[in-house]
Design a protein around this motif. Structure first.
Motif, mmCIF file in Angstrom:
data_model
loop_
_atom_site.group_PDB
_atom_site.id
_atom_site.type_symbol
_atom_site.label_atom_id
_atom_site.label_comp_id
_atom_site.label_asym_id
_atom_site.label_seq_id
_atom_site.Cartn_x
_atom_site.Cartn_y
_atom_site.Cartn_z
ATOM 1 N N ILE A 672 25.484 -49.919 -9.448
ATOM 2 C CA ILE A 672 26.939 -49.962 -9.580
ATOM 3 C C ILE A 672 27.448 -48.600 -10.044
ATOM 4 C CG2 ILE A 672 28.886 -51.024 -10.814
ATOM 5 C CD1 ILE A 672 27.224 -53.592 -11.013
ATOM 6 N N ASP A 673 28.536 -48.137 -9.442
ATOM 7 C CA ASP A 673 29.220 -46.909 -9.861
ATOM 8 C C ASP A 673 30.609 -47.274 -10.380
ATOM 9 O OD1 ASP A 673 27.071 -45.518 -8.782
ATOM 10 O OD2 ASP A 673 28.072 -45.197 -6.854
ATOM 11 N N ILE A 674 31.079 -46.583 -11.436
ATOM 12 C CA ILE A 674 32.434 -46.811 -11.935
ATOM 13 C C ILE A 674 33.021 -45.495 -12.437
ATOM 14 C CG2 ILE A 674 31.598 -47.484 -14.229
ATOM 15 C CD1 ILE A 674 34.072 -49.372 -14.373
ATOM 16 N N ALA A 784 28.543 -36.862 3.832
ATOM 17 C CA ALA A 784 27.823 -36.147 2.779
ATOM 18 C C ALA A 784 26.334 -36.454 2.827
ATOM 19 C CB ALA A 784 28.380 -36.532 1.406
ATOM 20 N N PHE A 785 25.929 -37.401 3.683
ATOM 21 C CA PHE A 785 24.552 -37.893 3.665
ATOM 22 C C PHE A 785 23.744 -37.516 4.902
ATOM 23 C CE2 PHE A 785 27.195 -40.747 1.160
ATOM 24 C CZ PHE A 785 26.503 -40.804 -0.037
ATOM 25 N N GLU A 786 24.413 -37.164 5.997
ATOM 26 C CA GLU A 786 23.696 -36.911 7.236
ATOM 27 C C GLU A 786 24.557 -36.026 8.134
ATOM 28 O OE1 GLU A 786 23.382 -40.665 9.342
ATOM 29 O OE2 GLU A 786 25.143 -41.372 8.251
ATOM 30 N N TYR A 854 31.845 -38.846 -5.918
ATOM 31 C CA TYR A 854 30.800 -37.946 -6.403
ATOM 32 C C TYR A 854 29.623 -38.719 -7.014
ATOM 33 C CZ TYR A 854 33.796 -33.814 -5.785
ATOM 34 O OH TYR A 854 34.558 -32.810 -5.264
ATOM 35 N N LEU A 855 29.897 -39.828 -7.672
ATOM 36 C CA LEU A 855 28.811 -40.636 -8.224
ATOM 37 C C LEU A 855 27.872 -41.119 -7.131
ATOM 38 C CD1 LEU A 855 30.715 -42.782 -10.890
ATOM 39 C CD2 LEU A 855 29.008 -41.012 -11.350
ATOM 40 N N GLU A 856 28.450 -41.406 -5.967
ATOM 41 C CA GLU A 856 27.621 -41.902 -4.866
ATOM 42 C C GLU A 856 26.776 -40.796 -4.251
ATOM 43 O OE1 GLU A 856 28.039 -44.472 -0.730
ATOM 44 O OE2 GLU A 856 29.747 -43.309 -1.438
ATOM 45 N N ASN A 857 27.365 -39.612 -4.075
ATOM 46 C CA ASN A 857 26.621 -38.565 -3.374
ATOM 47 C C ASN A 857 25.992 -37.526 -4.311
ATOM 48 O OD1 ASN A 857 28.799 -36.801 -4.054
ATOM 49 N ND2 ASN A 857 29.885 -37.361 -2.176
ATOM 50 N N GLY A 858 25.993 -37.810 -5.623
ATOM 51 C CA GLY A 858 25.287 -36.947 -6.557
ATOM 52 C C GLY A 858 25.960 -35.618 -6.836
ATOM 53 N N PHE A 861 32.279 -31.896 -10.387
ATOM 54 C CA PHE A 861 33.333 -30.905 -10.187
ATOM 55 C C PHE A 861 32.807 -29.470 -10.248
ATOM 56 C CE2 PHE A 861 36.115 -34.473 -10.377
ATOM 57 C CZ PHE A 861 37.225 -34.076 -9.654
ATOM 58 N N ASN A 862 31.552 -29.278 -10.648
ATOM 59 C CA ASN A 862 30.925 -27.969 -10.447
ATOM 60 C C ASN A 862 30.744 -27.733 -8.951
ATOM 61 O OD1 ASN A 862 30.688 -27.247 -13.182
ATOM 62 N ND2 ASN A 862 28.812 -28.450 -13.402
ATOM 63 N N TRP A 863 30.323 -28.785 -8.248
ATOM 64 C CA TRP A 863 30.212 -28.697 -6.779
ATOM 65 C C TRP A 863 31.588 -28.449 -6.177
ATOM 66 C CZ3 TRP A 863 32.304 -30.933 -2.520
ATOM 67 C CH2 TRP A 863 31.659 -30.727 -1.299
ATOM 68 N N ASN A 864 32.583 -29.135 -6.712
ATOM 69 C CA ASN A 864 33.959 -28.952 -6.238
ATOM 70 C C ASN A 864 34.377 -27.491 -6.360
ATOM 71 O OD1 ASN A 864 36.988 -28.826 -6.685
ATOM 72 N ND2 ASN A 864 36.822 -30.972 -6.142
ATOM 73 N N LYS A 865 34.086 -26.906 -7.506
ATOM 74 C CA LYS A 865 34.447 -25.508 -7.743
ATOM 75 C C LYS A 865 33.697 -24.583 -6.786
ATOM 76 C CE LYS A 865 34.314 -21.952 -11.365
ATOM 77 N NZ LYS A 865 33.948 -21.679 -12.782
ATOM 78 N N GLN A 866 32.399 -24.822 -6.608
ATOM 79 C CA GLN A 866 31.596 -23.987 -5.718
ATOM 80 C C GLN A 866 32.068 -24.100 -4.272
ATOM 81 O OE1 GLN A 866 27.645 -25.428 -6.510
ATOM 82 N NE2 GLN A 866 27.655 -24.667 -8.625
ATOM 83 N N PHE A 867 32.457 -25.320 -3.868
ATOM 84 C CA PHE A 867 32.946 -25.524 -2.507
ATOM 85 C C PHE A 867 34.232 -24.729 -2.283
ATOM 86 C CE2 PHE A 867 35.307 -27.879 0.772
ATOM 87 C CZ PHE A 867 34.348 -27.886 1.786
ATOM 88 N N GLU A 868 35.109 -24.735 -3.259
ATOM 89 C CA GLU A 868 36.350 -23.968 -3.133
ATOM 90 C C GLU A 868 36.067 -22.467 -3.108
ATOM 91 O OE1 GLU A 868 39.175 -25.179 -6.057
ATOM 92 O OE2 GLU A 868 39.468 -27.163 -5.165
#
Length: 904
Positions: A672-674, A784-786, A854-858, A861-868
């Motif tokens: 479960i993710d929340i 995000a998975f394939e 993000y909980l689902e795909n691991g 917001f560090n990833w968010n920052k890097q993506f930007e």
């Protein structure tokens, strides 16, 4: 006399910020100022979200138009976005600066609004654009012709919906003299014959400071903003012309009126409307309560009688349509094929007009009042929506009506609601789709105008202020402030991301997902899983559907369940004080859902009707055809795309026992993710999760269901939808791309430059330059998975423009393939994307949804920052290379749906 004198003295003692800027009053966190040129200014401060919203409302709408010039107000709204000499290509500039902006027109007002991440430079730019628009709009015949074609296309889109058309016809019949009976969008001939000089004169008369209200809301420094507004707007001279209010009061209706509408396709629908007073009248609020009581689901008299008991309808609806001079109370009933229209219409009219036979109860009034006040509170707590929503109160006569209507709702009594409903809901005041003769005619009371100055002479509103703390929406701060860990239980793991922060109204947003099972175990159960989720709120062994909705309303909340592949996704919102109770209640409902047979029967009938309606709609037919073609899955595969006929056949196999079995087996503990964002206590949330989920049994082990990329030759479909004046274009291309790929940031930006904003190539060529479509866009969606993505282009258009819109899209794509984008486009596009992403991080509901993803795909917001950072570092060569490699229109499968044989 003494009170009046005190009011006058206190008014003139208010501080004057400048010679041109005067403070008028403050009510419940909204402060009003007035410039000497007549401009009304409202400030709403909210430090909890670092965003700003600006809304300029002009008190001019379709009711101010003259005979032969209908549609002028709405057409002018469109032309404003063509820009001025000093602000050309304004939609492109909006996109570049990250503004979420739009404009709307109603019977009584036109407004222009924009939301953006808090920034004083952007605020100043937008205010200067508004001031320039108020003075220097120049309308050319060339721009007018293009925009008329776009508006005609917009009008055609509305004509696809028979229920919307029926309401237009009923309204036109209900108003014989007032312009409220004329469609806002205007008559086609009036639009085609519109002259730029006439529209320019209309603009100069109404787009003036004394006819406007400027609303600025969000994270603002009020003193600095006052100075900025003063500097920008005070130089605009006070108009010398006199605004003449040409109000045509509709005479008391003297008998039943009826219309019949015939169109091809869809299911029967009957409607009825009654003319009622404007929103300034206490009678209006009481009538609004009466409408809500009658149409409440599932306990309202109309729903219980027409849908549940007599089976004369599959669904009912009702609302009050507010206008400056008067209003309409509208009721409707959706029918399935074979249900008798006359019997349904008679029953609908009888229930509404014989309330004395089934009097309202205190419980019914309290229920709808609680729901109404909850909705009001949610709007008031959302600064952006509040600043835009105030336009409706301004249109009705005064912004303070927003609060006065709430006061009326709180003070409404059962006797008052019963009395006004009996006065106005009578046969001689009825306009419907059926003619019903009567032996005697009683008249509705004459609707008198309300003296607003007297009404608000001593009005102060509730004496309370809303204070919130500032929040930094940067990825770094969001990452640092979020509590992200795993809660390990004996029966599984709960992955959580909790972001406690100050919010207006102490609102909090929560999303969670329960993962279950795998592809093989779910064979042939896609529809069953969706229904098992949607019907969780239909009832338990101890709670009816109405009990559940009452509980949610009591907790000032919202709650929804839906299926996403093999995941039950739950979304809820409430206030801090009710979060743990609503969260616990939502979990209890999952485990205790009993799927009552009566509610299931009604639900299935409504879904069947919706499928039958969609089967004739251009958009639905095009989407089905493309999705079916681009799918290789077997019939029993969970991912299989069903035809409309297969959907109906599958519904007939659904029963209560299957729903219970699916629920008890799959909606359980394990994985479960929340995510929760807003004002709340994290420890209390974790205690609730332990207490509620700790005793659950485990669900079948979860395995992600893939959606693998596949190659399909380009194919084009032409789908005939008779009697539908608006057509749809849908194109889709599957791509072997994952959103972690090196190319993906460049592909994302390339699509944005192609069709992701009002500054994009497709928008410019198809809408701005040629006026072929009201709405065109392109989108890219990558897993995000394939390595599996899809690129989509969609547009609406008039059927006779099919060849032209195809050619224009082809030419646009060919130019991009040959020449690519420019450095100027790239710089503006990246700035636009960054600004929009910054704005999205100021929205608590968006943050909660993002954390759940993000909980689902691991990710975080560090990833968010890097993506930007990857986006900002892109070069023009990289973006053009991605466009040439992936965005190949000739490889796209397309569907054209519309009435291509229509005789104009």
């Amino acid at each position: 006399m003494f009170k009046v004198l005190l009011f006058i003295i206190s008014f003139f003692m208010l501080p004057i910020t400048s010679q041109a800027f005067t403070k008028v009053q403050s009510i419940e966190g909204i402060t009003e100022y007035r410039l000497t040129n007549g401009l009304q200014v409202l400030f709403i401060t909210d430090a909890s979200k670092p965003s700003m919203t600006v809304n300029m409302t002009y008190r001019v709408g379709s009711r101010h138009e003259q005979y032969g010039q209908t549609g002028m107000a709405h057409l002018l709204e469109h032309l404003v976005f063509r820009g001025t000499k000093d602000y050309p290509d304004v939609l492109q500039q909006f996109s570049q600066k990250g503004l979420s902006a739009n404009g709307t027109t109603s019977f009584d007002r036109t407004n222009y609004y924009a939301s953006f991440a808090a920034d004083e430079t952007t605020l100043e730019w937008y205010l200067r654009w508004q001031a320039d628009t108020m003075q220097h709009l120049a309308i050319s015949e060339e721009d007018l012709k293009k925009e008329v074609d776009i508006v005609l296309n917009e009008r055609d889109r509305s004509q696809n919906n028979p229920m919307q058309v029926l309401f237009e016809r009923i309204k036109a019949t209900a108003y014989q003299w007032n312009n409220a009976g004329i469609a806002i969008i205007g008559a086609p001939d009036n639009l085609k014959n519109m002259k730029a000089t006439d529209l320019q004169a209309f603009y100069h008369h109404y787009y003036q400071p004394d006819n406007a209200t400027l609303i600025i809301a969000g994270l603002i420094d009020e003193e600095k903003t006052i100075a900025l507004v003063d500097h920008i707007f005070s130089p605009i001279a006070k108009p010398t012309r006199q605004l003449i209010e040409r109000t045509t009061q509709e005479p008391v209706q003297d008998g039943e009126r009826n219309i019949i509408l015939r169109q091809v396709g869809n299911m029967p629908f009957v409607g009825v409307a009654y003319r009622i007073p404007s929103a300034a009248s206490p009678d209006y609020t009481a009538l609004d309560m009466a409408v809500n009581i009658l149409t409440d689901r599932p306990s309202g008299q109309l729903y219980r009688t027409l849908v549940q008991d007599k089976k004369l309808a599959t669904n009912i609806s009702g609302f009050t349509h507010t206008l400056h001079d008067s209003a309409l109370a509208f009721f409707g009933a959706q029918l399935s094929e074979g249900q008798a229209v006359n019997d349904s219409q008679d029953a609908l009219n009888h229930i509404i007009e014989h309330i004395a036979e089934h009097p309202f109860t205190e419980a019914e009034l309290n229920r709808v009042r609680t729901y109404w006040l909850n909705q009001w509170q949610k709007l008031y707590a959302n600064t952006e929506q509040l600043s835009i929503g105030l336009s409706e109160a301004i249109a009705a006569g005064d912004w303070r009506l927003f609060f006065l209507e709430r006061d009326y709702v709180k003070a409404s009594t059962l006797a008052q609601v019963q009395e006004v409903a009996s006065k106005y809901f009578i046969p001689s005041n009825r306009t419907s789709g059926q003619y019903i003769p009567t032996e005697t005619i009683s008249r509705a009371p004459k609707i008198e105008p309300v003296d607003l100055s007297k009404l608000f002479e001593h009005y102060k509103g509730d004496n309370h202020t809303v204070t919130t703390e500032a929040f930094d929406p940067s990825p770094d701060n969001i990452q640092a402030k979020t509590l992200r860990q795993d809660l390990v239980l004996n029966n599984g793991v709960i992955h959580y991301a909790l972001l406690p922060k100050s919010s207006r109204g102490n609102r909090v947003y929560a999303n969670y997902r329960i993962k279950f099972s795998n592809l093989d175990n779910l064979s042939g159960q896609a529809t069953l899983s969706g229904f098992a989720a949607s019907l969780i709120t239909s009832g338990t062994d101890t709670l009816s559907q109405q009990d559940i909705q009452d509980k949610i309303d009591t907790l000032n909340g919202s709650l929804s369940y839906h299926i996403s592949a093999n995941q039950l996704v739950v979304s809820l919102s409430t206030t801090e004080e009710h979060l743990t109770e609503l969260l616990g209640f939502s979990l209890d409902l999952i485990q205790k859902a009993s799927y009552p047979q009566k509610e299931l029967t009604n639900f299935l009938a409504q879904v069947k009707r919706a499928i039958q309606v969609n089967s004739t709609e251009p958009a639905a037919k095009a989407a089905y055809q493309i999705n079916r073609y681009l799918s290789r899955f077997d019939k029993n595969d969970f991912r299989y795309v069903q035809s409309f006929e297969e959907q109906l056949a599958t519904i007939n196999t659904i029963n209560r026992e299957k729903l219970l079995s699916f629920n008890r087996k799959n909606f359980a503990a394990g994985d479960i993710d929340i995510s929760i964002v807003g004002t709340f206590n994290p420890d209390a949330v974790l205690d609730t999760l332990k207490q509620k989920i700790g005793t659950w049994k485990k669900a079948p082990e979860y395995t992600y269901i893939t959606d693998p990329y596949g190659e399909y030759p380009a194919k084009s479909f032409t789908l005939q939808t008779p009697d539908k004046p608006n057509a749809i274009f849908l194109g889709r291309l599957l791509l072997p791309v994952q959103n972690t790929d090196k190319d993906f940031p460049a592909l994302l930006v390339a699509n944005h430059l192609l069709g992701g904003s009002e500054a994009s190539r497709l928008f410019k060529s198809v809408r701005a330059d040629k006026g072929l479509s009201y709405s065109i866009y392109s989108g890219i969606n990558a897993s995000a998975f394939e390595p599996s993505a899809e690129w989509t282009i969609q547009a609406i258009y008039s059927p006779e423009k099919k060849a032209e819109i195809t050619q224009t899209i082809q030419q646009t794509m060919a130019d991009i393939q040959q020449h690519g984008f420019t450095q100027e486009e790239l710089d503006s596009g990246i700035a636009s994307i960054m600004n929009m992403r910054a704005l999205s991080r100021t929205q608590d509901n968006v943050l909660s949804a993002t954390w759940l993803r993000y909980l689902e795909n691991g990710r975080d917001f560090n990833w968010n920052k890097q993506f930007e950072e990857r986006i900002k570092a892109l070069t023009l060569d990289e973006v053009n290379a991605a466009a040439k490699k992936y965005l190949k229109f000739e490889q796209m499968s397309t569907a054209y749906a519309g009435d291509f044989e229509m005789k104009k």
